[in-house]
Structures are given as structure tokens and as C-alpha cells.
Design a protein around this motif. Structure first.
Motif, PDB file in Angstrom:
ATOM      1  N   ASP A 129     -33.675  38.724  69.387  1.00  0.00           N
ATOM      2  CA  ASP A 129     -33.296  38.840  67.970  1.00  0.00           C
ATOM      3  C   ASP A 129     -34.461  39.297  67.097  1.00  0.00           C
ATOM      4  O   ASP A 129     -34.258  39.775  65.981  1.00  0.00           O
ATOM      5  CB  ASP A 129     -32.841  37.463  67.422  1.00  0.00           C
ATOM      6  CG  ASP A 129     -31.564  36.983  68.084  1.00  0.00           C
ATOM      7  OD1 ASP A 129     -30.639  37.806  68.222  1.00  0.00           O
ATOM      8  OD2 ASP A 129     -31.499  35.796  68.451  1.00  0.00           O
ATOM      9  N   ILE A 130     -35.678  39.094  67.596  1.00  0.00           N
ATOM     10  CA  ILE A 130     -36.861  39.305  66.734  1.00  0.00           C
ATOM     11  C   ILE A 130     -36.867  40.714  66.127  1.00  0.00           C
ATOM     12  O   ILE A 130     -37.171  40.890  64.948  1.00  0.00           O
ATOM     13  CB  ILE A 130     -38.185  39.075  67.522  1.00  0.00           C
ATOM     14  CG1 ILE A 130     -38.203  37.689  68.168  1.00  0.00           C
ATOM     15  CG2 ILE A 130     -39.408  39.300  66.639  1.00  0.00           C
ATOM     16  CD1 ILE A 130     -38.405  36.519  67.251  1.00  0.00           C
ATOM     17  N   GLU A 131     -36.502  41.715  66.935  1.00  0.00           N
ATOM     18  CA  GLU A 131     -36.578  43.098  66.393  1.00  0.00           C
ATOM     19  C   GLU A 131     -35.623  43.306  65.223  1.00  0.00           C
ATOM     20  O   GLU A 131     -35.814  44.213  64.422  1.00  0.00           O
ATOM     21  CB  GLU A 131     -36.315  44.122  67.498  1.00  0.00           C
ATOM     22  CG  GLU A 131     -34.982  43.976  68.163  1.00  0.00           C
ATOM     23  CD  GLU A 131     -34.765  45.041  69.236  1.00  0.00           C
ATOM     24  OE1 GLU A 131     -35.184  46.187  69.032  1.00  0.00           O
ATOM     25  OE2 GLU A 131     -34.187  44.694  70.283  1.00  0.00           O
ATOM     26  N   ASN A 132     -34.618  42.440  65.083  1.00  0.00           N
ATOM     27  CA  ASN A 132     -33.699  42.554  63.940  1.00  0.00           C
ATOM     28  C   ASN A 132     -34.083  41.640  62.784  1.00  0.00           C
ATOM     29  O   ASN A 132     -33.288  41.421  61.876  1.00  0.00           O
ATOM     30  CB  ASN A 132     -32.271  42.212  64.381  1.00  0.00           C
ATOM     31  CG  ASN A 132     -31.793  43.173  65.441  1.00  0.00           C
ATOM     32  OD1 ASN A 132     -32.049  44.369  65.335  1.00  0.00           O
ATOM     33  ND2 ASN A 132     -31.135  42.650  66.470  1.00  0.00           N
ATOM     34  N   LEU A 133     -35.264  41.056  62.864  1.00  0.00           N
ATOM     35  CA  LEU A 133     -35.716  40.149  61.800  1.00  0.00           C
ATOM     36  C   LEU A 133     -37.020  40.684  61.202  1.00  0.00           C
ATOM     37  O   LEU A 133     -38.103  40.121  61.425  1.00  0.00           O
ATOM     38  CB  LEU A 133     -35.924  38.739  62.373  1.00  0.00           C
ATOM     39  CG  LEU A 133     -34.675  38.051  62.952  1.00  0.00           C
ATOM     40  CD1 LEU A 133     -35.037  36.797  63.721  1.00  0.00           C
ATOM     41  CD2 LEU A 133     -33.675  37.727  61.838  1.00  0.00           C
ATOM     42  N   PRO A 134     -36.947  41.774  60.433  1.00  0.00           N
ATOM     43  CA  PRO A 134     -38.182  42.384  59.940  1.00  0.00           C
ATOM     44  C   PRO A 134     -39.008  41.449  59.061  1.00  0.00           C
ATOM     45  O   PRO A 134     -40.237  41.421  59.174  1.00  0.00           O
ATOM     46  CB  PRO A 134     -37.700  43.596  59.126  1.00  0.00           C
ATOM     47  CG  PRO A 134     -36.243  43.384  58.899  1.00  0.00           C
ATOM     48  CD  PRO A 134     -35.754  42.520  60.024  1.00  0.00           C
ATOM     49  N   TYR A 135     -38.358  40.611  58.249  1.00  0.00           N
ATOM     50  CA  TYR A 135     -39.151  39.762  57.346  1.00  0.00           C
ATOM     51  C   TYR A 135     -39.976  38.740  58.139  1.00  0.00           C
ATOM     52  O   TYR A 135     -41.131  38.474  57.807  1.00  0.00           O
ATOM     53  CB  TYR A 135     -38.235  39.070  56.316  1.00  0.00           C
ATOM     54  CG  TYR A 135     -39.032  38.518  55.161  1.00  0.00           C
ATOM     55  CD1 TYR A 135     -39.696  39.373  54.276  1.00  0.00           C
ATOM     56  CD2 TYR A 135     -39.154  37.147  54.968  1.00  0.00           C
ATOM     57  CE1 TYR A 135     -40.468  38.868  53.229  1.00  0.00           C
ATOM     58  CE2 TYR A 135     -39.915  36.631  53.920  1.00  0.00           C
ATOM     59  CZ  TYR A 135     -40.567  37.497  53.058  1.00  0.00           C
ATOM     60  OH  TYR A 135     -41.326  37.008  52.021  1.00  0.00           O
ATOM     61  N   LEU A 136     -39.385  38.217  59.208  1.00  0.00           N
ATOM     62  CA  LEU A 136     -40.132  37.295  60.077  1.00  0.00           C
ATOM     63  C   LEU A 136     -41.349  38.014  60.662  1.00  0.00           C
ATOM     64  O   LEU A 136     -42.463  37.479  60.702  1.00  0.00           O
ATOM     65  CB  LEU A 136     -39.219  36.783  61.203  1.00  0.00           C
ATOM     66  CG  LEU A 136     -39.890  35.881  62.238  1.00  0.00           C
ATOM     67  CD1 LEU A 136     -40.326  34.562  61.616  1.00  0.00           C
ATOM     68  CD2 LEU A 136     -38.953  35.603  63.416  1.00  0.00           C
ATOM     69  N   GLN A 137     -41.132  39.261  61.067  1.00  0.00           N
ATOM     70  CA  GLN A 137     -42.261  40.032  61.633  1.00  0.00           C
ATOM     71  C   GLN A 137     -43.346  40.279  60.577  1.00  0.00           C
ATOM     72  O   GLN A 137     -44.529  40.255  60.875  1.00  0.00           O
ATOM     73  CB  GLN A 137     -41.772  41.373  62.158  1.00  0.00           C
ATOM     74  CG  GLN A 137     -40.899  41.240  63.392  1.00  0.00           C
ATOM     75  CD  GLN A 137     -40.358  42.589  63.841  1.00  0.00           C
ATOM     76  OE1 GLN A 137     -41.085  43.557  63.937  1.00  0.00           O
ATOM     77  NE2 GLN A 137     -39.060  42.651  64.084  1.00  0.00           N
ATOM     78  N   TYR A 138     -42.927  40.499  59.322  1.00  0.00           N
ATOM     79  CA  TYR A 138     -43.932  40.708  58.262  1.00  0.00           C
ATOM     80  C   TYR A 138     -44.771  39.436  58.072  1.00  0.00           C
ATOM     81  O   TYR A 138     -45.977  39.503  57.838  1.00  0.00           O
ATOM     82  CB  TYR A 138     -43.275  41.054  56.923  1.00  0.00           C
ATOM     83  CG  TYR A 138     -42.412  42.300  56.908  1.00  0.00           C
ATOM     84  CD1 TYR A 138     -42.588  43.324  57.837  1.00  0.00           C
ATOM     85  CD2 TYR A 138     -41.419  42.463  55.934  1.00  0.00           C
ATOM     86  CE1 TYR A 138     -41.791  44.451  57.801  1.00  0.00           C
ATOM     87  CE2 TYR A 138     -40.619  43.592  55.895  1.00  0.00           C
ATOM     88  CZ  TYR A 138     -40.799  44.578  56.847  1.00  0.00           C
ATOM     89  OH  TYR A 138     -40.008  45.685  56.819  1.00  0.00           O
ATOM     90  N   ILE A 139     -44.091  38.277  58.174  1.00  0.00           N
ATOM     91  CA  ILE A 139     -44.834  37.008  58.006  1.00  0.00           C
ATOM     92  C   ILE A 139     -45.875  36.867  59.124  1.00  0.00           C
ATOM     93  O   ILE A 139     -47.020  36.477  58.887  1.00  0.00           O
ATOM     94  CB  ILE A 139     -43.852  35.800  58.015  1.00  0.00           C
ATOM     95  CG1 ILE A 139     -42.988  35.835  56.749  1.00  0.00           C
ATOM     96  CG2 ILE A 139     -44.605  34.481  58.105  1.00  0.00           C
ATOM     97  CD1 ILE A 139     -41.896  34.783  56.709  1.00  0.00           C
ATOM     98  N   VAL A 140     -45.467  37.226  60.342  1.00  0.00           N
ATOM     99  CA  VAL A 140     -46.412  37.123  61.472  1.00  0.00           C
ATOM    100  C   VAL A 140     -47.585  38.086  61.242  1.00  0.00           C
ATOM    101  O   VAL A 140     -48.759  37.711  61.392  1.00  0.00           O
ATOM    102  CB  VAL A 140     -45.687  37.402  62.815  1.00  0.00           C
ATOM    103  CG1 VAL A 140     -46.671  37.499  63.957  1.00  0.00           C
ATOM    104  CG2 VAL A 140     -44.653  36.308  63.094  1.00  0.00           C
ATOM    105  N   SER A 141     -47.288  39.317  60.814  1.00  0.00           N
ATOM    106  CA  SER A 141     -48.372  40.292  60.572  1.00  0.00           C
ATOM    107  C   SER A 141     -49.295  39.815  59.452  1.00  0.00           C
ATOM    108  O   SER A 141     -50.523  39.952  59.551  1.00  0.00           O
ATOM    109  CB  SER A 141     -47.798  41.656  60.159  1.00  0.00           C
ATOM    110  OG  SER A 141     -47.034  42.187  61.192  1.00  0.00           O
ATOM    111  N   GLU A 142     -48.699  39.246  58.400  1.00  0.00           N
ATOM    112  CA  GLU A 142     -49.525  38.782  57.273  1.00  0.00           C
ATOM    113  C   GLU A 142     -50.414  37.614  57.709  1.00  0.00           C
ATOM    114  O   GLU A 142     -51.536  37.460  57.236  1.00  0.00           O
ATOM    115  CB  GLU A 142     -48.608  38.401  56.100  1.00  0.00           C
ATOM    116  CG  GLU A 142     -49.330  38.024  54.812  1.00  0.00           C
ATOM    117  CD  GLU A 142     -50.086  39.172  54.130  1.00  0.00           C
ATOM    118  OE1 GLU A 142     -50.456  40.156  54.796  1.00  0.00           O
ATOM    119  OE2 GLU A 142     -50.334  39.071  52.905  1.00  0.00           O
TER     120      GLU A 142
END
Ligand code: HEM
Length: 511
Positions: A344-357
Motif C-alpha cells: 500500500d505504501i506506494e499509494n500513500l504519498p503523504y506518508l512517504q513525504y513524512i518519512v522523507s522529511e
């Protein structure tokens, strides 16, 4: 004893010529700027305060925001880089020359005389270790195979957190729970066993091993005086403690290897595979090589992942509006009937932004691991002599106001802009970059997503979570994270389905 004036004169002449030659050779070198007052004997060591990444950033600012400067730390020449472009030059054009590691005390006593993957000098032996690890641990196939371990460990964490939080908020010690998650994850891949959870938290060996990892990581940072001044080795007990630590770590690793060796059949863990290689090539795959492989993964893969998760959660507690937005995304895309999956992660861009931040503001290894030049080279137009230690201040690069808008602010939305993630370097770059990127990112994203989906989170009180960092090779929080959590409806469903599953398994096995 007879006094021989000719001998004394010759000795003085030799000393003067060495000094003259040395002066002549260094005078020609074009070194980057350096802070004033390098004191005799200790050089700039008196400037090195914790947290080292902050001190190094202040020094580069005091030299006019220089992207590179040099320090004399005891008997070592050290270059500090704090700009992305200069770091990129180090790990592209000069990558081979800078792919070495300096010899450090911890490396000698804990890392089997610096023969393990994280500490080994650049060369055939290191290449072989990386090749074996690439096949056995880091290949795409293995990363996918290990998905069931990540999933299982995260479910166990959720189940543990839900124990008292089904009907209201409870206080939880997130630092140790996240450390247990990361450690179990690695040790399951390596040895097929787990140390925490299932009521085994008080297991003596588990507590000892966690203490060993913390001590090794804390002692291996760039701010360790004994690595720069031989006299500190003699007048303090640092080296003695490193030796004891190395022996205790070795005892734990040998037990792991012997346990596996005693099993009748070979399984699918890393140790099983390495023991099979040992049968074919005993002269290369010695127990030291196997133990070295395990310790590399345990040291490099445990704290890094758990510390990143701790910083991420701390940020969400201090920014409830970001936490809410992430939860809304998960509820919208996944709902409350099933647990978030890795796919599911690839469909959760905001979660990925939090990880990158989180990787941007809190890179788990703020100065990367120290590199070491194996030959003379040029960096940013300056000469870098052979034998220079290189510290890459990724922490400073990630907060550069010339590169990042509102650089100090936790703002995941910035990664909506294409190309922003390419300006990050939390895993290093080039030959010596982290081989565990994929494993690390997957564990952090999945665990964080599940924690957001399964629980309401609150700070202990009105006060913001303290965001100061402690010292060490990795960047732990100065104050370990404690928070309050309350299970959401999806957690109850997950627990019920886990009970039903266990019951079915039990009934199937019962004659
Ligand atoms: C969030 C998680 C992680 C972060 C931020 C991270 C970061 C890093 C960094 C910065 C380095 C040093 C690069 C350099 O010196 O230029 C490194 C090296 C390394 N990492 Fe990771 N890492 C993570 C997870 C992992 C995991 C899960 C594993 C293994 C299971 C791992 C294994 C290693 C190894 C073996 C090295 C040494 C490579 C060498 O010297 O050849 N890392 N990591």
C-alpha cells in the motif's frame, strides 16, 4: 655511556631535514580553510563539543559558510564537508580514493580488527563481503522474502501496544519498543529467532545484547577523543572497555553461530547460508567472517531504523495536524477493515513525504560513517592528502537554507515538488553507501503507517516533545520518547483476527 657528539649532530641534522621536508611538502598544499588556534599536540580537539554535527555546522558558519574546511584533531587531518555538491564530488569523482575507512579503536576491538563490512578497508575482502551480503540479505528477492518477518514483527508491536489501550489512553515507552522491533527484525533474518515480545522482554540475553549495541554505537562516533590522541588511550580506560565490549559481543555472536551449527538441518537464515558456504570453503568462511557479517547488520541495521521511527513519531506528536492528515490519507485509501500492507505504501504519498522529511531533519547517521583517503586527491579545488579522514555533515546539508525553503521547519509537503527527495543523502552515496536502504525504508514506512492507522497518539502533557539529539555514531534523541496511545477500531479487528487464526491453528493441530 660515552657521549658521541658526531652521533648527536647527525641525529639533529636528520630531525631538521625531516621537519624541513615536511614543511616544504605541506607548504605546497592548498588546504581548505580551518578555524584559528590549532593548539600544539591536540590541534582543534578542544572545539569538538557534542552533538558534533551542530559544532561542525557552527564552525563552517564561522568560516563564512564554507562548504569544506579542515581540522587538526590530535594527530589526524580531518576534512569536514557540509554541502551537497562537494559531498557529491567526494562520492563520484573521488569515490574510489575515499571508499576507505579510518582505523578506530572500536573497529579494532569490536569489529574483529576492522575486518567486518562496515569497518573494512576498501579492497578485495570488503568487496567480497558486500557481494555475499548483496546475495544473502540485500537482493530484491531477499528483501521481498523478508517481508513476512517485517509484517509479523509490526503486528506483534501493535498487539503489545493494544494490550491496555483498547478502552483508553495509556503511557508507552516508544524508544524501547521501537528498538525491540528493529532488533527482532534483523535477528530474525540473521538467525531465525526473536528476543522480545511473547513475554520474553525480561530475557537476560535480550537486555545484555541491547546494552552491547548501544555501547558499541555510542563509542564509535566521530567525537571520540581516544581515536585522535594516543595519550587518551593510555590515561583512560576507553580501550580496556572497548576490549571487554568486543569480548562480550563475540560471546553472544559465537553462541548464535553454535546454536545454528548444532541444528540437524540447514534452514533459510543468513547464518544457515553462511554455514553452508563454510562447508565448501572453510578457509574463507571462518566463524570470524560469519560473526563479522552478523555484527555489521546488527550494528548498522538496528539503531538506524528505530531511531528514525522515534524521530518521525516525535514530529507527529509535535504536529498533530500532520498526523491527522496522514491518518486521513490512510483511512481514505485503506479503510478500517484491514491493516496497512507494504504494497500500500506506494499509494500513500503523504506518508512517504513524512518519512522523507524525517530523513531530512533527523538523518540517523548525521556524519555518515567516517571515510578515509587512500591516495592524494582534489576536492572542491583543494588538495586532500592521502590519509585524511572525511566527515560528511549530512545533518547540516539537509538544513541548508540555500537549498531548502524554511529549512528548520518539519514540512512534509515540500516533497510534493518533483526532485526534492534527490537532494537528500541519509544513506550516503557511492561505493560505501548503505546497502540496507530498501530494508530500512520499508520497515520505517510500514511501521509508521501501521502506528498511525492503529492508534490515536498524544503527548504526555502540554509540553512539546523534546527534539534535542544525544551523542554517538547514530543520532538518538536526548530524551527517549514516551507517549500516550489509544487503540482504534482497526486494531480491535486485527487482534480478533489474530485470535481466530491462532485458534484455528490450535484446532488443526489437536487430534
Ligand atoms: C533508516 C535506516 C538506515 C539508515 C538511515 C542507514 C544509513 C546508513 C549510512 C549513512 C551509512 C554509511 C554510509 C557511508 O559511510 O557513506 C550506512 C552504512 C551501512 N548500512 Fe545502513 N542505514 C539504515 C539501515 C540499514 C539496514 C536495515 C541495514 C542492514 C540490514 C544497514 C546496513 C548497513 C551496512 C552494512 C553499512 C556499511 C556499508 C559499508 O561500509 O560498506 N543499514 N547506513
Amino acid at each position: 655511556m660515552d657521549f658521541n657528539p658526531i652521533l648527536l649532530l647527525s641525529f639533529l641534522l636528520i630531525l631538521i631535514s625531516i621537519k624541513f621536508l615536511f614543511k616544504n611538502s605541506t607548504r605546497k598544499l592548498n588546504l581548505p580553510p580551518s578555524p584559528a588556534y590549532s593548539l600544539p599536540f591536540i590541534g582543534h580537539l578542544y572545539l569538538l563539543k557534542h552533538p558534533v554535527q551542530r559544532t561542525l555546522l557552527s564552525l563552517s558558519q564561522s568560516l563564512g559558510d564554507t562548504p569544506i574546511f579542515h581540522l587538526r584533531l590530535g594527530n589526524r587531518l580531518v576534512y569536514v564537508v557540509s554541502s551537497y555538491s562537494v559531498a557529491e564530488e567526494c562520492f563520484t569523482r573521488n569515490d574510489v580514493v575515499l571508499a576507505n575507512r579510518p582505523e578506530l579503536i572500536m573497529g579494532k576491538h569490536v569489529a574483529y580488527d576492522s575486518t567486518i563490512m562496515i569497518a573494512a578497508p576498501y579492497g578485495d575482502h570488503w568487496r567480497n563481503l558486500r557481494r555475499v551480503a548483496a546475495v544473502e540479505i540485500f537482493s530484491s528477492l531477499r528483501v521481498v522474502t523478508f517481508m513476512s518477518i517485517r509484517k509479523d514483527e509490526i503486528r506483534r508491536l501493535i498487539s503489545h501496544l493494544s494490550r491496555n489501550s483498547l478502552h483508553g489512553f495509556v503511557e508507552v515507552d516508544m524508544k524501547s519498543l521501537l528498538a525491540n522491533l528493529a532488533f527482532n527484525n534483523i535477528i530474525m533474518m540473521v538467525a531465525g529467532k526473536r528476543y522480545y515480545g511473547d513475554g520474553t522482554e525480561d530475557n537476560d540475553e535480550a537486555r545484555i545484547v541491547r546494552a552491547l549495541i548501544s555501547e558499541a554505537v555510542a563509542g564509535a562516533g566521530a567525537g571520540n577523543l581516544a581515536d585522535y590522541l594516543p595519550i587518551i588511550r593510555w590515561v583512560t580506560d576507553f580501550e580496556k572497555r572497548a576490549k571487554i565490549l568486543g569480548k562480550r559481543f563475540d560471546g553472544f555472536l559465537q553462541r548464535l553461530v553454535d546454536e545454528k551449527r548444532a541444528e540437524k538441518e540447514r534452514g533459510q537464515t543468513l547464518i544457515d547460508h553462511l554455514l553452508s558456504l563454510q562447508e565448501i570453503q572453510p578457509e574463507y568462511y571462518t566463524d570470524v567472517i560469519i560473526k563479522g557479517m552478523i555484527i555489521s547488520l546488527v550494528i548498522a541495521g538496528t539503531d538506524t531504523s528505530s531511531i528514525t521511527l522515534e524521530w518521525a513519531l516525535s514530529n507527529l506528536l509535535n504536529h498533530p495536524e500532520i498526523l491527522e492528515k496522514a491518518r486521513a490519507e490512510i483511512d481514505d485509501k485503506i479503510g478500517l477493515d484491514r491493516l496497512l500492507e507494504e504494497s500500500d505504501i506506494e499509494n500513500l504519498p503523504y506518508l512517504q513525504y513524512i518519512v522523507s522529511e524525517t530523513f531530512r531533519l533527523y538523518p540517523a547517521v548525521p556524519l555518515l560513517l567516517p571515510h578515509f583517503s587512500s591516495d592524494d586527491c582534489k576536492v572542491a579545488g583543494y588538495d586532500m592528502p592521502r590519509g585524511t579522514m572525511l566527515l560528511t555533515n549530512v545533518w547540516a546539508m539537509h538544513r541548508d537554507p540555500g537549498v531548502w525553503e524554511e529549512a528548520e521547519r518539519f514540512k512534509p509537503e515540500r516533497f510534493q515538488k518533483e526532485g526534492e527527495a534527490q537532494k537528500l543523502m541519509p544513506f550516503g552515496m557511492g561505493r560505501r553507501a548503505c546497502p540496507g536502504v530498501e530494508l530500512g525504508k520499508r520497515l520505517v514506512s510500514l511501521a509508521l503507517g501501521c502506528l498511525i492507522q492503529c492508534f490515536e497518539w498524544e503527548r504526555l502533557g502540554e509540553e512539546l516533545v523534546d527534539m534535542m539529539e544525544d551523542k554517538g555514531l547514530t543520532m538518538p534523541k536526548a530524551t527517549p520518547l514516551r507517549a500516550k496511545c489509544k487503540s482504534r477500531v482497526v486494531t480491535r479487528k486485527m487482534i480478533q483476527s489474530m485470535y481466530v487464526y491462532s485458534l484455528c491453528m490450535y484446532l488443526c493441530r489437536t487430534p
